[in-house]
Design a protein around this motif. Structure first.
Motif, short mmCIF file in Angstrom:
data_model
loop_
_atom_site.label_atom_id
_atom_site.label_comp_id
_atom_site.label_asym_id
_atom_site.label_seq_id
_atom_site.Cartn_x
_atom_site.Cartn_y
_atom_site.Cartn_z
N THR A 51 0.85 -1.18 0.00
CA THR A 51 0.00 0.00 0.00
C THR A 51 0.89 1.24 0.00
OG1 THR A 51 -0.10 0.05 2.41
CG2 THR A 51 -1.83 -1.19 1.28
N VAL A 52 0.30 2.33 -0.36
CA VAL A 52 1.05 3.60 -0.39
C VAL A 52 1.21 4.09 1.04
CG1 VAL A 52 1.03 5.97 -1.22
CG2 VAL A 52 0.10 4.14 -2.65
N PRO A 53 2.44 4.42 1.44
CA PRO A 53 2.63 4.96 2.79
C PRO A 53 1.80 6.23 2.98
CG PRO A 53 4.74 4.39 1.81
CD PRO A 53 3.71 4.26 0.73
N PRO A 54 1.12 6.36 4.12
CA PRO A 54 0.27 7.55 4.36
C PRO A 54 1.04 8.87 4.20
CG PRO A 54 -0.12 5.90 6.04
CD PRO A 54 1.04 5.41 5.21
N ALA A 55 2.31 8.87 4.52
CA ALA A 55 3.10 10.10 4.38
C ALA A 55 3.18 10.55 2.92
CB ALA A 55 4.51 9.89 4.94
N PHE A 56 3.20 9.60 1.98
CA PHE A 56 3.24 9.96 0.56
C PHE A 56 1.91 10.55 0.12
CE2 PHE A 56 6.70 6.65 -0.58
CZ PHE A 56 7.65 7.43 0.05
N LEU A 57 0.82 9.94 0.58
CA LEU A 57 -0.50 10.48 0.26
C LEU A 57 -0.62 11.92 0.77
CD1 LEU A 57 -2.70 7.39 1.15
CD2 LEU A 57 -2.06 8.18 -1.13
N ALA A 58 -0.20 12.13 2.01
CA ALA A 58 -0.27 13.47 2.60
C ALA A 58 0.62 14.45 1.84
CB ALA A 58 0.12 13.41 4.08
N MET A 59 1.83 14.01 1.46
CA MET A 59 2.75 14.88 0.73
C MET A 59 2.14 15.31 -0.60
SD MET A 59 6.52 14.12 -0.94
CE MET A 59 5.82 13.03 -2.17
N VAL A 60 1.60 14.35 -1.36
CA VAL A 60 1.04 14.68 -2.67
C VAL A 60 -0.15 15.62 -2.52
CG1 VAL A 60 -0.14 13.72 -4.69
CG2 VAL A 60 1.92 12.62 -3.80
N GLU A 61 -1.01 15.37 -1.54
CA GLU A 61 -2.17 16.25 -1.34
C GLU A 61 -1.73 17.66 -0.94
OE1 GLU A 61 -4.98 14.52 1.35
OE2 GLU A 61 -5.21 12.72 0.12
N GLU A 62 -0.79 17.73 -0.01
CA GLU A 62 -0.33 19.04 0.46
C GLU A 62 0.38 19.80 -0.65
OE1 GLU A 62 0.39 22.17 3.18
OE2 GLU A 62 -1.00 20.49 3.23
N TYR A 63 1.26 19.14 -1.38
CA TYR A 63 1.99 19.80 -2.46
C TYR A 63 1.05 20.21 -3.58
CZ TYR A 63 6.48 18.60 -0.33
OH TYR A 63 7.56 18.51 0.51
N ALA A 64 0.05 19.39 -3.86
CA ALA A 64 -0.92 19.76 -4.90
C ALA A 64 -1.64 21.05 -4.52
CB ALA A 64 -1.93 18.63 -5.12
#
Length: 151
Positions: A51-64
């Motif tokens: 699964t995708v690490p939650p930190a990556f999901l948060a990073m992509v959302e925040e950077y977007a």
């Protein structure tokens, strides 16, 4: 109905430009030199995540969010200073380079992660659309990755 017929040919005429645009983007990506601090990443032997690490999901959302904010600010500055070329250039480029920085950091970090996980270099090369899978991996990206995955 006559109005509809006039709009259809215009729409069809624009479609080929999309293919040209995508080819141009690839040519630009291929011409980019590697970052001066590019690093070759050695796989760590860590088990790849299912699964995708939650930190990556948060990073992509925040950077977007930040990228969209900077693009919106660039568009606003473009409209506000359209009569003053110097201010237009300065402000639009400030906002666009801010957005670019977020994009670069996200790509660098995710590419470094994939390479550390032992993902096939040809696959990473396709994902980052670059002839060199290590092109985007910098010390800053490795430090950012370590911070994201640090428990």
């Amino acid at each position: 109905m006559p109005e509809h017929h006039r709009k259809s040919p215009v729409r069809r005429a624009q479609e080929p430009r999309v293919a040209i645009h995508h080819a141009s983007l690839q040519a630009i990506r291929d011409a980019l030199p590697p970052h001066p601090d590019a690093r070759t990443v050695t796989p760590t032997g860590a088990v790849a995540h299912d699964t995708v690490p939650p930190a990556f999901l948060a990073m992509v959302e925040e950077y977007a969010r930040w990228v969209n904010k900077h693009w919106a600010q660039a568009a606003q500055a473009g409209r506000q200073y359209d009569q003053c070329a110097g201010e237009w250039q300065r402000l639009v480029l400030y906002h666009l380079t801010d957005a670019l920085t977020y994009n670069i950091l996200a790509v660098d970090t995710l590419a470094a992660h994939l390479l550390q996980q032992g993902t096939d270099k040809d696959l990473v090369r396709r994902y980052v659309q670059s002839p060199d899978p290590d092109r985007y991996v910098t010390q800053h990206a490795l430090e950012h990755l370590a911070g994201l995955l640090d428990p």
